[in-house]
Structures are given as C-alpha cells and as structure tokens.
Design a protein around this motif. Sequence first.
Motif, PDB file in Angstrom:
ATOM      1  N   LEU A 144       0.829  -1.197   0.000  1.00 56.33           N
ATOM      2  CA  LEU A 144       0.000   0.000   0.000  1.00 56.33           C
ATOM      3  C   LEU A 144       0.864   1.249   0.000  1.00 56.33           C
ATOM      4  O   LEU A 144       2.033   1.211   0.390  1.00 56.33           O
ATOM      5  N   VAL A 145       0.261   2.331  -0.450  1.00 54.84           N
ATOM      6  CA  VAL A 145       0.932   3.627  -0.351  1.00 54.84           C
ATOM      7  C   VAL A 145       0.009   4.577   0.412  1.00 54.84           C
ATOM      8  O   VAL A 145      -1.192   4.336   0.496  1.00 54.84           O
ATOM      9  N   ALA A 146       0.589   5.636   0.950  1.00 58.36           N
ATOM     10  CA  ALA A 146      -0.210   6.534   1.780  1.00 58.36           C
ATOM     11  C   ALA A 146      -0.150   7.966   1.293  1.00 58.36           C
ATOM     12  O   ALA A 146       0.885   8.440   0.832  1.00 58.36           O
ATOM     13  N   ARG A 147      -1.271   8.635   1.382  1.00 55.43           N
ATOM     14  CA  ARG A 147      -1.250  10.092   1.392  1.00 55.43           C
ATOM     15  C   ARG A 147      -1.064  10.480   2.855  1.00 55.43           C
ATOM     16  O   ARG A 147      -1.784   9.998   3.726  1.00 55.43           O
ATOM     17  N   THR A 148      -0.072  11.303   3.124  1.00 54.19           N
ATOM     18  CA  THR A 148       0.180  11.656   4.524  1.00 54.19           C
ATOM     19  C   THR A 148      -0.066  13.142   4.745  1.00 54.19           C
ATOM     20  O   THR A 148      -0.023  13.945   3.820  1.00 54.19           O
ATOM     21  N   ASP A 149      -0.318  13.451   5.980  1.00 52.69           N
ATOM     22  CA  ASP A 149      -0.569  14.834   6.371  1.00 52.69           C
ATOM     23  C   ASP A 149      -0.439  14.856   7.887  1.00 52.69           C
ATOM     24  O   ASP A 149      -0.100  13.835   8.499  1.00 52.69           O
ATOM     25  N   SER A 150      -0.700  16.018   8.480  1.00 49.09           N
ATOM     26  CA  SER A 150      -0.682  16.026   9.937  1.00 49.09           C
ATOM     27  C   SER A 150      -1.732  16.989  10.454  1.00 49.09           C
ATOM     28  O   SER A 150      -2.224  17.847   9.720  1.00 49.09           O
ATOM     29  N   PHE A 151      -2.092  16.780  11.701  1.00 50.61           N
ATOM     30  CA  PHE A 151      -3.090  17.628  12.343  1.00 50.61           C
ATOM     31  C   PHE A 151      -2.602  17.909  13.750  1.00 50.61           C
ATOM     32  O   PHE A 151      -2.170  17.000  14.453  1.00 50.61           O
ATOM     33  N   THR A 152      -2.643  19.160  14.138  1.00 52.30           N
ATOM     34  CA  THR A 152      -2.244  19.502  15.500  1.00 52.30           C
ATOM     35  C   THR A 152      -3.491  19.753  16.329  1.00 52.30           C
ATOM     36  O   THR A 152      -4.320  20.596  15.979  1.00 52.30           O
ATOM     37  N   THR A 153      -3.637  18.994  17.385  1.00 51.45           N
ATOM     38  CA  THR A 153      -4.841  19.140  18.204  1.00 51.45           C
ATOM     39  C   THR A 153      -4.757  20.435  18.994  1.00 51.45           C
ATOM     40  O   THR A 153      -3.698  21.047  19.107  1.00 51.45           O
ATOM     41  N   GLU A 158     -10.981  15.621  21.602  1.00 48.01           N
ATOM     42  CA  GLU A 158      -9.676  15.744  20.980  1.00 48.01           C
ATOM     43  C   GLU A 158      -9.110  14.352  20.689  1.00 48.01           C
ATOM     44  O   GLU A 158      -9.382  13.416  21.433  1.00 48.01           O
ATOM     45  N   TYR A 159      -8.286  14.245  19.677  1.00 49.42           N
ATOM     46  CA  TYR A 159      -7.698  12.948  19.352  1.00 49.42           C
ATOM     47  C   TYR A 159      -6.595  12.611  20.354  1.00 49.42           C
ATOM     48  O   TYR A 159      -5.957  13.502  20.913  1.00 49.42           O
ATOM     49  N   ASP A 160      -6.335  11.319  20.534  1.00 50.88           N
ATOM     50  CA  ASP A 160      -5.555  10.876  21.686  1.00 50.88           C
ATOM     51  C   ASP A 160      -4.393   9.930  21.361  1.00 50.88           C
ATOM     52  O   ASP A 160      -3.901   9.225  22.228  1.00 50.88           O
ATOM     53  N   LEU A 161      -3.968   9.861  20.081  1.00 53.03           N
ATOM     54  CA  LEU A 161      -2.779   9.074  19.726  1.00 53.03           C
ATOM     55  C   LEU A 161      -1.921   9.933  18.798  1.00 53.03           C
ATOM     56  O   LEU A 161      -2.383  10.964  18.294  1.00 53.03           O
ATOM     57  N   ASP A 162      -0.711   9.477  18.532  1.00 48.06           N
ATOM     58  CA  ASP A 162       0.177  10.238  17.639  1.00 48.06           C
ATOM     59  C   ASP A 162      -0.042   9.880  16.166  1.00 48.06           C
ATOM     60  O   ASP A 162       0.552  10.488  15.280  1.00 48.06           O
ATOM     61  N   VAL A 163      -0.833   8.847  15.937  1.00 43.98           N
ATOM     62  CA  VAL A 163      -1.048   8.354  14.580  1.00 43.98           C
ATOM     63  C   VAL A 163      -2.531   8.130  14.341  1.00 43.98           C
ATOM     64  O   VAL A 163      -3.242   7.646  15.227  1.00 43.98           O
ATOM     65  N   PHE A 164      -3.001   8.493  13.165  1.00 40.95           N
ATOM     66  CA  PHE A 164      -4.353   8.080  12.760  1.00 40.95           C
ATOM     67  C   PHE A 164      -4.299   7.605  11.316  1.00 40.95           C
ATOM     68  O   PHE A 164      -3.980   8.369  10.406  1.00 40.95           O
ATOM     69  N   ASN A 165      -4.564   6.320  11.118  1.00 37.38           N
ATOM     70  CA  ASN A 165      -4.498   5.751   9.782  1.00 37.38           C
ATOM     71  C   ASN A 165      -5.860   5.283   9.299  1.00 37.38           C
ATOM     72  O   ASN A 165      -6.666   4.773  10.078  1.00 37.38           O
ATOM     73  N   ILE A 166      -6.076   5.461   8.014  1.00 32.57           N
ATOM     74  CA  ILE A 166      -7.262   4.947   7.334  1.00 32.57           C
ATOM     75  C   ILE A 166      -6.771   4.044   6.206  1.00 32.57           C
ATOM     76  O   ILE A 166      -5.876   4.439   5.466  1.00 32.57           O
TER      77      ILE A 166
END
Length: 850
Positions: free
Chosen positions: A191-200, A241-249
């Motif tokens: 698989l390949v990923a589109r990556t991004d980030s979100f700061t809570t 608020e989100y509670d881990l350092d990673v969120f994958n779909i």
Amino acid sequence: AVIRREDYQPYAWRVPEIRLDFDLGLETTRVEATLTIEPNPDAEPSDEIRLDGDGLVLESVAVDGSPRDDWRREGESLVVPVGQGAQKLTIVTRIAPSENTQLMGLYASGGMLCTQCEAEGFRRITFFPDRPDVLSVYTVRMEGDREAFPVLLSNGNLTGEGTLDGGRHFAEWHDPWPKPSYLFALVAGDLVARTDSFTTRSGREVQLGVWVREEDLARTEHAMESLKRSMEWDEKTFGREYDLDVFNIVAVGDFNMGAMENKGLNIFNTKYVLADEETATDADFDAVEGVIGHEYFHNWSGNRVTCRDWFQLSLKEGFTVLRDQLFSQDLHGAAIKRIGDVKVLRAVQFPEDSGPFAHPIRPDSYKEISNFYTATVYNKGAEVIRMMRSMAGEDAFRKGSDLYFERHDGEAATCEDFVRAMEDGAGLDLTQFRRWYEQAGTPHIVLQQMHKGSETVLTVRQSVPATPGQPDKAPVPIPLRVALFDREGGTHSGEQLIVLNEEEQSFTFEGHSSPPILSINRGFTAPVAIEREIARDDLVFLAAKDDDSFARHEAMQELLLGYLLDEPDEDAREAIGIAADAILDDGSLDHEMRAELLTLPPFAYLAERSQSYDPGAMVERREGLKTWLGERFADRFAALHDDLEARSREAGLAGKQARRMRSLALGYIAAADPAEGAKRAAAQYRDAPGMTDRQGALAVLAGLDGPERDAALGDFYDRFSDNALVVDKWFTLQASALRDGVLEDVERLAQHQAFTMANPNRARALYAAMAGNPVAFHDASGAGYRMIADVILELNLRNPQLAARFVPSLGRFRRVEPKRAALMRAELERIAAAPKLSRDVAEQVEASLG
Ligand code: ARG
Ligand code: ZN
C-alpha cells in the motif's frame, strides 16, 4: 440460541493486557496470543476461563509458560482450567485468511491482509473473551514477507520495526488505550499513503495516513481533507480531541459494510474513501466525508466510551450517526442534509419499524448480532438522541454529552448510562422518554385543529403500533416544533416547541383572528408519522412559503403523496402544478433546494404509506405524474437544462447546486418527450465535466430505449473498466432502470466477466439494485423474487452477513397485493427449507415468516 439483554453477566476474568504475535501468510497465518488474566472482582469467581473461538485450528495452550493439555472444547469455545489468581495464558492458533469468504476476522483482499472484528470477528483470529466489556491494552507484533507485505499496520503507535532473514520483516505496534477486541485491527499489504498532519488544540501533532493501492492514490485528497475537518469539528462542537500520535485509514476493496472505527486504524470500504471529480458524484463526495466523520467520531463515542454488550449498540451508533449528521449540516447547510436524512429514515427505517423485523433501538434479544446493524439502531437511534437535543437546547445538550464522556471514559457503558448523563448534565427528566429505547414501531400522530375567536386549539393524539412481541404500547414524549402562519400576512409570529406526553393532549395558541395554517414537526424534530386533515390550498401555501425548509419540502411531499396514494384526482394534480410553478419561479431558492422540492417521493416511501399495494400500478402512477409535470413545464425544464450547463462546470457549491437541478430537469424532459430526453442526455453524457453529470445523464438513458442508450452504456464501461467503483455504478444503473426486460439484463450481467459474488460491493451493485427496482423485483411472474432468493442461498454460507441483507426485501410481502405476496412468501419458505442455513439468514427468514 437466543441471547437476551436481561441475561447480562459480567465476565469472570479481566484481561488487562494482550500480546499478539502474527506470522502472516495469505494461506496460513499463525497467531500466538498471550493474555494476562486476573479474576474480575465484580463477577462470580470461576476456576476456569471460557474463550470464544470460530473456525480456529488450535495448536497449543500454556499457562505461565508451561504447556497444558487439560483444556477442553465446548462447541467452538475453549475452556481452560486455570484455578484462581493472576496468570499468563498463551494460545497458539492457525487460520487461513484466503479461505475466509465471510470477510469477518482476518481475511485476504486483493493480495493484502486485513481484519474486520466488529461485532464478533476477533474470535476468528484467536481464542478470546470476544465481548465488548473486556478491555485490554494491545501489543501487536506482525511478521511476514517484505515483498508481499511491505506495509504492516495495527492499532496505536509504531514502537519498533526491522528487517529479518529470508526476505522477511516485522513491525510492532502498541495501543495504550484499553479496548475491546472488536476494535482490534491489522493490515498487511502493498500500500501507499497520502500523509498529512493535524495539531490538536492542546498541541499534539498527529500523523495522518490514508492508505490505498498505488493506482488509487490520486483519489485520496478528499478523504484526507474530510478527516482533518472531522478532527477540527469534534474539538469545536463536542470538545473531543484525538488521543494518539497516529491516525491511519486503510481502503479495502472487499468489505461487508461501510467502514470500521478500529482504534487509530480505521478500515474502510474503498467506496467511502476514493473520490475525484471524474469518477465520483457529488453525492459520493458527501458520503465519503460523512463516513470519514462517522468513523473518526467513534474515537470518543464508541472507543473511549464503548458498549457493555451488543444490546447497547445504539449507544455508540445512534449517537455517532447524529454526530456525523450534525457535522455535515454544519459544513454544507442544515436544510438539504436534514431532508436527505429524513428521506433515508422513511424509506429504510420506517419499513423496518412496520415490518416483521421491527425492534427497539435497544433490542431485547437476538440470535445473530450482525442482523442488528440496522437503520433502526443507527438512524432511529440518532433521531432519539436528536430529540433530547431539541428538548434540552444545544448548550444544555453539550453539557450532557460532556458529562457522559467524563463519567464513562474508559468504560463499557449502557444506553441507560447515556440517558442518565443527559438527565444530570442537560437537566432533562427522561423518565418517560426511556420508552423510546424500549418500544419498537413508528409513533403515529393524528392532528385536529379548531379555531374560535382568537384561539386556536390543536388536539394531538398519538399511538405506537403493535410490533412483533410488543402488542401493547405506552405513549412516548414527542417534541414537535410548530409555527402558525397567518393566512393573509403569509408569515408566522415565531416557533414553539410543544412536547406531547400523553395519548391525547390539547395545545392552545392565541392571537390569530382567522384560522392560521399549521406548520408542524418543523426540522423533523420527532421521528413520527403524522396524519392530518389539511386543505390542499394550505399545503400549496406552505410548499410555496414555509420558511422552514424541511416543512416546506414536507408540504410539497404531502401534496405529491396525496395525489399518488389516493384515487386519481385532477384537482390534486392541479395543486401540485401550482406549487411546482411557484417553486420554479421562486428566485430566493438555490437550485439544489429547488430540485429537492421538485423530486418525487421514493418508491420505498410510497410503498411504506400503502397497504396491499400493486407495485406495477404504483410505478405507473409515479411515472405518469413525472410525465405530466414534464409536459406542463417543458419549456422551463428545457431552459434550466440549457442555462445551467455552464454553471454545472463550476467548482464549489454553485456548481453542485446547478448539477443537481440540471439532471432532475433532464429526467422530467425525458419523461415527457423520450426522444428529446435521449438527445439531451446523450449530449450531457458526452460533454460531462465529471461523474455527477455523466451518471445523471446515464441514469436517464438507462431507462430509455434506443441507440443513445447502448452507445453511452458501452462507452461508460470502456472508459472506466479499470475502476471497480465505477463499474459498480455501471451494474447498478442497469439493474435499477425502470423499464421492461431488466431481469433478463440482470441475468446477462451476472455472466459478465466483471461480475463476481465474492465482492460485496459488486454483488450489491447488481442484486441490491435489482431488489430495490419495483418493476424488476416485483415482476408479476415472481422471477425477481426467485432471483433474490437464489442470491441469498448462494451467499448463505459463503458470506452470511451479506446474504442476510437481502432477506428484508422479500420479508415485506404483507404489504404487497395478495398474488405477489404469495410468491414472495413461497421464496422465503424455499429458503427456510434449505439444508444448512447460517444463523444470519435463518434469523431473518424466521422473523419474516412470523
Ligand atoms: N461500527 C461500524 C460503523 O458503524 C460498523 C461495523 C459493522 N460490522 C458488522 N459486522 N455488522 O461504522
Ligand atoms: Zn458506526
């Protein structure tokens, strides 16, 4: 065996930690599970531990490192005598992912491995107390061939990875949040990923990934943007608020449902991830955003606070559906979204509530829990919580939800816990309201309006119909937002929320010198069916003037239903014409709302509103009205179709609104003048800037005859044959066309090289579409019923969950005229007589036969 809500017992053991070691292979996967167990102080002590299993090959059992052979199997379960006290239980099993056709547990999809564990799939991976009230911290080590499985994902944070001998590698994941087994997930593949980030808002930086096959990467932007919007919205609206350092779909092509909220690793049907202008419609874009939101919001309503048992499913699903509905309303406007949500409720949930499988949003018993992932638990569940919100007001509701999350964080909770938090936090008294959780059936309301002097008295009576197993019902609280329109002035003096608690109640309104026009259940504040005597002119008035978009739409629908369901009546049709004229002329409307107001009620809702109906006659009636409107407003629809062409190429809301109206206009043109319709549809198809216009044109062409139809269908397949989701559309458009010969088409399409029953999307694209096509499914010969029954039997053991979803279409036979009803019933009996029925299908068929 029947499982009952009242029989709930806490589990004898706690499993605070589990370590899972996977040796991954498509053919064989070896699973070593080490459970840290200790007696549950809140349960009856036991000196053995009973673990669920399903289709597992057991290799070995050890306790505190010492091999044991004193275990026993009871059916599929594993029972190990462990005595008392804390200990470590190690179990090794083998599974065969590529033979897993049920798509529950660990299975292979297009060369990759993935999981689906809700509700009871984890037991197909290893022996475990597979129930939502056993929460554990998971540490997962995955090992496998580096070329076959370059990407190794699981829940939580990545804590280690490395290369091994023989072309192998491994990854280790740790999820610090205790969770039930149904939230476990694993993905291994190329698989390949589109990556991004979100700061809570408290400054945590979260790495986001949307994982797909390489060729799909270009279609992931919308999913990623939707995810970021979801994260922001939940902070702002619910304080979550989100509670881990990673969120994958991860997007998977073979998936039974829409998507799954596994902690930190959501797994999605590709249908709800992949979208671009060329291959996805505006509606597809909205669905992706809605489902991404839904699964993300589960991180709190579902994961941080989970369910004690599966009877509480609506605790997380009803609430999360409401949350995703509010999210979409906030982003794109409440009016259209609310109308769409109510349309789904009435076309899918109302029939469930009035049919043989009617159940409360919190069921009392089940045989197979998969059968209860229903519109009742999800959509009516959302309506029930929405009513609390309407009664409390937004701010108080937020206090209630805050209290709920605070009180139950880290727990497996019940619907009762939610209601109590709403009482304490929002300041509501929900004593009687709890009946909404207990009673099945759509409450029915009858209205009577009287006027004397300056006083208007509204008398409201309610009844909740009997449903299987629930002959007697008690009244429920029904909040109704109302406004009274002054006939002359054309306005109202403000809205009020009235709450009907009793079987019969009167409400008095002052200040109208002549009888006002009542606008009721504005915004659809309560999921009820309303019956009232109202002058046709008053409906025309509301359809033209009501300032609540839902109520305005509703008035138009009532006019349409009145004509479509009663004896043919020239005057009733004329009233529709007058209202349609006003809607076409109303410059204050946007084109999406205009189109929404001019859209005829779906067949499923017409059927729901009738007894012993003749499907053929009903379709004819509906199509006849379409033709009449198309002829009457031929010039207007032609002008709209021409004038909106340029605007339908625009990006953003204006373009979307134009596209909606344009394809609707095309439908009316084709109904009135098939040749003109075919010509315009062929041009719209050819020049379409994207899938919305292309599919809109093709849907019209698919219902016609002639060379334009064949050319467009052929072109569509050739153009998109490498895109599975668009090929699904190609099957669906043909199977849902309202024309003769569809059953033969479906038979032929089932032999098409692109057709397979192994893929749920594809099977649904053809057969669920046919089952929803009143002309084909209800063919007087019974051939449509037979075909669906054959599908159920074919899927019965291969994929029971999918098979069971086809049963309700046959189960509605009591509503259909006697000849067809007998044919439908006969097919259900044929299924019931089959030698080996899955629990899923058996439960549905038994309920249907009553
Ligand atoms: N929890 C998932 C969702 O609502 C649905 C999972 C359904 N699974 C099943 N086996 N019925 O988003
Ligand atoms: Zn859900």
